[in-house]
Write a protein that holds these residues in place. Structure first.
Motif, PDB file in Angstrom:
ATOM      1  N   GLU A 184       1.008  -1.156  -0.069  1.00  0.00           N
ATOM      2  CA  GLU A 184      -0.049   0.035  -0.234  1.00  0.00           C
ATOM      3  C   GLU A 184       0.916   1.114   0.146  1.00  0.00           C
ATOM      4  O   GLU A 184       0.508   2.197  -0.827  1.00  0.00           O
ATOM      5  CB  GLU A 184      -0.922   0.046   1.278  1.00  0.00           C
ATOM      6  N   LEU A 185       1.839   1.247   0.689  1.00  0.00           N
ATOM      7  CA  LEU A 185       2.775   2.369   0.712  1.00  0.00           C
ATOM      8  C   LEU A 185       3.593   2.747  -0.652  1.00  0.00           C
ATOM      9  O   LEU A 185       3.497   3.723  -1.040  1.00  0.00           O
ATOM     10  CB  LEU A 185       3.943   2.211   1.672  1.00  0.00           C
ATOM     11  N   THR A 186       3.899   1.587  -1.255  1.00  0.00           N
ATOM     12  CA  THR A 186       4.390   1.801  -2.594  1.00  0.00           C
ATOM     13  C   THR A 186       3.426   2.292  -3.490  1.00  0.00           C
ATOM     14  O   THR A 186       3.651   3.144  -4.394  1.00  0.00           O
ATOM     15  CB  THR A 186       5.113   0.537  -3.210  1.00  0.00           C
ATOM     16  N   ARG A 187       2.019   1.892  -3.460  1.00  0.00           N
ATOM     17  CA  ARG A 187       1.222   2.384  -4.433  1.00  0.00           C
ATOM     18  C   ARG A 187       0.856   3.893  -4.082  1.00  0.00           C
ATOM     19  O   ARG A 187       0.460   4.762  -5.153  1.00  0.00           O
ATOM     20  CB  ARG A 187      -0.159   1.490  -4.275  1.00  0.00           C
ATOM     21  N   GLN A 188       0.911   4.217  -2.779  1.00  0.00           N
ATOM     22  CA  GLN A 188       0.800   5.657  -2.332  1.00  0.00           C
ATOM     23  C   GLN A 188       1.831   6.430  -2.964  1.00  0.00           C
ATOM     24  O   GLN A 188       1.660   7.785  -3.313  1.00  0.00           O
ATOM     25  CB  GLN A 188       0.388   5.891  -0.948  1.00  0.00           C
ATOM     26  N   GLU A 189       2.990   6.081  -2.904  1.00  0.00           N
ATOM     27  CA  GLU A 189       4.280   6.685  -3.412  1.00  0.00           C
ATOM     28  C   GLU A 189       4.375   6.805  -4.631  1.00  0.00           C
ATOM     29  O   GLU A 189       4.769   7.974  -5.324  1.00  0.00           O
ATOM     30  CB  GLU A 189       5.454   6.039  -2.779  1.00  0.00           C
ATOM     31  N   SER A 190       3.823   5.759  -5.444  1.00  0.00           N
ATOM     32  CA  SER A 190       3.915   5.903  -7.075  1.00  0.00           C
ATOM     33  C   SER A 190       2.774   6.862  -7.336  1.00  0.00           C
ATOM     34  O   SER A 190       3.016   7.687  -8.204  1.00  0.00           O
ATOM     35  CB  SER A 190       3.233   4.435  -7.365  1.00  0.00           C
ATOM     36  N   ALA A 191       1.558   7.086  -6.596  1.00  0.00           N
ATOM     37  CA  ALA A 191       0.605   7.888  -6.938  1.00  0.00           C
ATOM     38  C   ALA A 191       1.297   9.385  -6.721  1.00  0.00           C
ATOM     39  O   ALA A 191       0.962  10.520  -7.329  1.00  0.00           O
ATOM     40  CB  ALA A 191      -0.520   7.921  -6.213  1.00  0.00           C
ATOM     41  N   SER A 192       2.127   9.732  -5.666  1.00  0.00           N
ATOM     42  CA  SER A 192       2.586  10.984  -5.463  1.00  0.00           C
ATOM     43  C   SER A 192       3.714  11.298  -6.478  1.00  0.00           C
ATOM     44  O   SER A 192       3.558  12.535  -6.808  1.00  0.00           O
ATOM     45  CB  SER A 192       3.299  10.981  -4.142  1.00  0.00           C
ATOM     46  N   VAL A 193       4.603  10.483  -7.115  1.00  0.00           N
ATOM     47  CA  VAL A 193       5.393  10.602  -8.060  1.00  0.00           C
ATOM     48  C   VAL A 193       4.654  11.045  -9.274  1.00  0.00           C
ATOM     49  O   VAL A 193       4.934  12.072  -9.908  1.00  0.00           O
ATOM     50  CB  VAL A 193       6.366   9.473  -8.256  1.00  0.00           C
ATOM     51  N   SER A 240       1.547  12.283  -9.275  1.00  0.00           N
ATOM     52  CA  SER A 240       0.969  13.771  -9.169  1.00  0.00           C
ATOM     53  C   SER A 240       2.092  14.767  -9.427  1.00  0.00           C
ATOM     54  O   SER A 240       1.793  15.849 -10.016  1.00  0.00           O
ATOM     55  CB  SER A 240       0.413  13.773  -7.843  1.00  0.00           C
ATOM     56  N   THR A 241       3.265  14.505  -8.921  1.00  0.00           N
ATOM     57  CA  THR A 241       4.378  15.607  -9.063  1.00  0.00           C
ATOM     58  C   THR A 241       4.609  15.705 -10.578  1.00  0.00           C
ATOM     59  O   THR A 241       4.897  16.755 -10.966  1.00  0.00           O
ATOM     60  CB  THR A 241       5.531  15.198  -8.183  1.00  0.00           C
ATOM     61  N   GLY A 242       4.743  14.364 -11.176  1.00  0.00           N
ATOM     62  CA  GLY A 242       4.967  14.686 -12.749  1.00  0.00           C
ATOM     63  C   GLY A 242       3.965  15.389 -13.624  1.00  0.00           C
ATOM     64  O   GLY A 242       4.348  16.161 -14.365  1.00  0.00           O
ATOM     65  N   ILE A 243       2.766  15.238 -12.896  1.00  0.00           N
ATOM     66  CA  ILE A 243       1.530  16.307 -13.639  1.00  0.00           C
ATOM     67  C   ILE A 243       2.006  17.630 -13.197  1.00  0.00           C
ATOM     68  O   ILE A 243       1.810  18.338 -14.381  1.00  0.00           O
ATOM     69  CB  ILE A 243       0.143  15.657 -13.060  1.00  0.00           C
ATOM     70  N   ARG A 277      -5.290   9.170 -14.430  1.00  0.00           N
ATOM     71  CA  ARG A 277      -6.088   8.085 -14.285  1.00  0.00           C
ATOM     72  C   ARG A 277      -5.178   6.910 -13.618  1.00  0.00           C
ATOM     73  O   ARG A 277      -5.981   6.180 -12.752  1.00  0.00           O
ATOM     74  CB  ARG A 277      -6.252   7.574 -15.814  1.00  0.00           C
ATOM     75  N   GLY A 278      -3.738   6.834 -13.620  1.00  0.00           N
ATOM     76  CA  GLY A 278      -3.105   6.031 -12.892  1.00  0.00           C
ATOM     77  C   GLY A 278      -3.334   6.092 -11.253  1.00  0.00           C
ATOM     78  O   GLY A 278      -3.532   5.310 -10.542  1.00  0.00           O
ATOM     79  N   VAL A 279      -3.201   7.304 -10.962  1.00  0.00           N
ATOM     80  CA  VAL A 279      -3.388   7.843  -9.568  1.00  0.00           C
ATOM     81  C   VAL A 279      -4.988   7.333  -9.059  1.00  0.00           C
ATOM     82  O   VAL A 279      -4.936   6.619  -7.935  1.00  0.00           O
ATOM     83  CB  VAL A 279      -3.257   9.256  -9.289  1.00  0.00           C
ATOM     84  N   ALA A 280      -5.931   7.544  -9.659  1.00  0.00           N
ATOM     85  CA  ALA A 280      -7.203   7.050  -9.631  1.00  0.00           C
ATOM     86  C   ALA A 280      -7.231   5.562  -9.359  1.00  0.00           C
ATOM     87  O   ALA A 280      -7.806   5.133  -8.284  1.00  0.00           O
ATOM     88  CB  ALA A 280      -8.198   7.498 -10.647  1.00  0.00           C
ATOM     89  N   LYS A 281      -6.618   4.838 -10.296  1.00  0.00           N
ATOM     90  CA  LYS A 281      -6.712   3.492 -10.163  1.00  0.00           C
ATOM     91  C   LYS A 281      -5.953   2.716  -9.167  1.00  0.00           C
ATOM     92  O   LYS A 281      -6.267   1.507  -8.753  1.00  0.00           O
ATOM     93  CB  LYS A 281      -6.293   2.985 -11.498  1.00  0.00           C
ATOM     94  N   LEU A 282      -4.897   3.578  -8.430  1.00  0.00           N
ATOM     95  CA  LEU A 282      -4.134   3.203  -7.633  1.00  0.00           C
ATOM     96  C   LEU A 282      -4.875   3.474  -6.235  1.00  0.00           C
ATOM     97  O   LEU A 282      -4.337   2.823  -5.123  1.00  0.00           O
ATOM     98  CB  LEU A 282      -2.926   3.917  -7.417  1.00  0.00           C
ATOM     99  N   GLY A 283      -5.992   3.885  -6.265  1.00  0.00           N
ATOM    100  CA  GLY A 283      -6.883   4.232  -5.127  1.00  0.00           C
ATOM    101  C   GLY A 283      -6.297   5.370  -4.214  1.00  0.00           C
ATOM    102  O   GLY A 283      -6.424   5.584  -2.901  1.00  0.00           O
ATOM    103  N   ALA A 284      -5.655   6.187  -4.690  1.00  0.00           N
ATOM    104  CA  ALA A 284      -5.099   7.533  -4.104  1.00  0.00           C
ATOM    105  C   ALA A 284      -5.593   8.567  -4.517  1.00  0.00           C
ATOM    106  O   ALA A 284      -6.408   8.847  -5.310  1.00  0.00           O
ATOM    107  CB  ALA A 284      -3.510   7.635  -4.425  1.00  0.00           C
ATOM    108  N   ARG A 285      -5.458   9.859  -3.579  1.00  0.00           N
ATOM    109  CA  ARG A 285      -5.948  11.026  -3.913  1.00  0.00           C
ATOM    110  C   ARG A 285      -5.048  11.762  -4.622  1.00  0.00           C
ATOM    111  O   ARG A 285      -3.906  11.299  -4.690  1.00  0.00           O
ATOM    112  CB  ARG A 285      -6.522  11.607  -2.875  1.00  0.00           C
TER     113      ARG A 285
END
Length: 307
Positions: free
Chosen positions: A77-86, A88-91, A134-142
């Motif tokens: 779960e942590l790596t999924r949230q970290e992936s979503a953060s990366v 988000s920063t990319g966007i 779309r990837g952030v949404a699919k990872l279940g992250a905000r």
């Protein structure tokens, strides 16, 4: 006295021809090797919680006592949230990049291959931003965002930065992402749709990095000492805020961890610092060759754990 060296007409024509050749090659590559994330990425299959969102070794807590105490479910779960953060920063930075490039090519010759390549790159970045969202949404992250102060600094940077400063900052952001995403896209522990996203980004960003490197080299030719000093610090400062914003402190609470302890251990994590430094070795070599790795810039990169 101007700190640039004037070029004669022959030199200018030669440089323009060289840049045109590079742009034409990149346009051709784009025609042959581009992707439509809406079709290429499996958006329909539900998220499988048995997969990580990024290679565990790239987690900010990997190698810490806290990581060892976490269950495999918490680690994933942590790596999924970290992936979503990366992502988000990319966007956030891709939006800055698009605006800088549009400003750079505003009212230039639209028959020039470089102009057409610039718009092609902007179109790529638009697709990437939608893909990451779309990837952030699919990872279940905000959505994760940089701190308000960093957002405002980014607003100023995109309005004021130009020339080699803009393209070197673009290169820094893309190079740092490139190395980690190459690891993630090959890692079978990572969710398949995330691997596909990373593969698309790596392939298409390789063209963007080629263009950015060439732009930095060309624009730094003949630059005087003062200009190099100012550019080096500006690029290093941009790099500092980009890299330190990649993983939000909020990911730890989102993953069900003790936020204060996680932040403390992540900031002291020598393993993660080493991973980031190794990923930037090629970038630092290039910046040094371009005259953009001055002592003050080195101090900023060192503070960001990039060297």
């Amino acid at each position: 006295m101007d700190d640039t060296i004037a070029l004669n007409g022959t030199d200018q024509a030669g440089e323009q021809a060289d840049q045109g050749d590079v742009a034409r090659r990149l346009l051709r590559s784009s025609e042959l090797m581009s992707f439509d994330p809406a079709r290429e990425v499996d958006w329909e299959t539900p998220l499988d919680a048995a997969f990580h969102g990024a290679s565990p070794e790239w987690s900010t807590l990997y190698g810490t006592a806290y990581w060892d105490e976490m269950s495999p479910e918490q680690q994933r779960e942590l790596t999924r949230q970290e992936s979503a953060s990366v992502a988000s920063t990319g966007i956030w930075f891709e939006m800055i990049l698009q605006q800088m490039m549009l400003r750079d090519y505003y009212a230039t010759d639209f028959t020039d291959p470089a102009f057409q390549w610039a718009l092609t790159e902007i179109a790529d970045e638009c697709r990437h931003s939608i893909m990451f969202a779309r990837g952030v949404a699919k990872l279940g992250a905000r959505p994760y965002r940089p701190k308000r102060s960093v957002i405002e600094l980014g607003r100023a940077f995109k309005a004021l930065a130009g020339g080699e400063t803009a393209y070197a900052a673009i290169l820094v952001a893309e190079e740092v992402l490139d190395v980690m995403q190459r690891d993630w896209m090959r890692d079978e522990r990572v969710a398949p749709f995330v691997r596909t996203i990373n593969n698309i980004h790596v392939v298409e960003e390789s063209r963007h990095m080629k263009f950015a490197r060439d732009e930095v080299r060309e624009r730094m030719k003949g630059a005087g000492l003062l200009r190099r000093q100012v550019d080096a610090v500006a690029v290093a400062s941009a790099a500092y805020f980009i890299v330190t914003s990649m993983v939000s402190d909020d990911v730890y609470a989102a993953a069900g961890l003790d936020r204060r302890r996680a932040v403390r251990e992540a900031r002291a994590n020598e393993h993660h610092k080493s991973m980031v430094r190794s990923s930037c070795a090629g970038l630092m070599e290039f910046l040094g060759s371009a005259g953009l790795l001055t002592p003050p810039a080195r101090a900023i990169y060192r503070r960001a754990n990039l060297i």
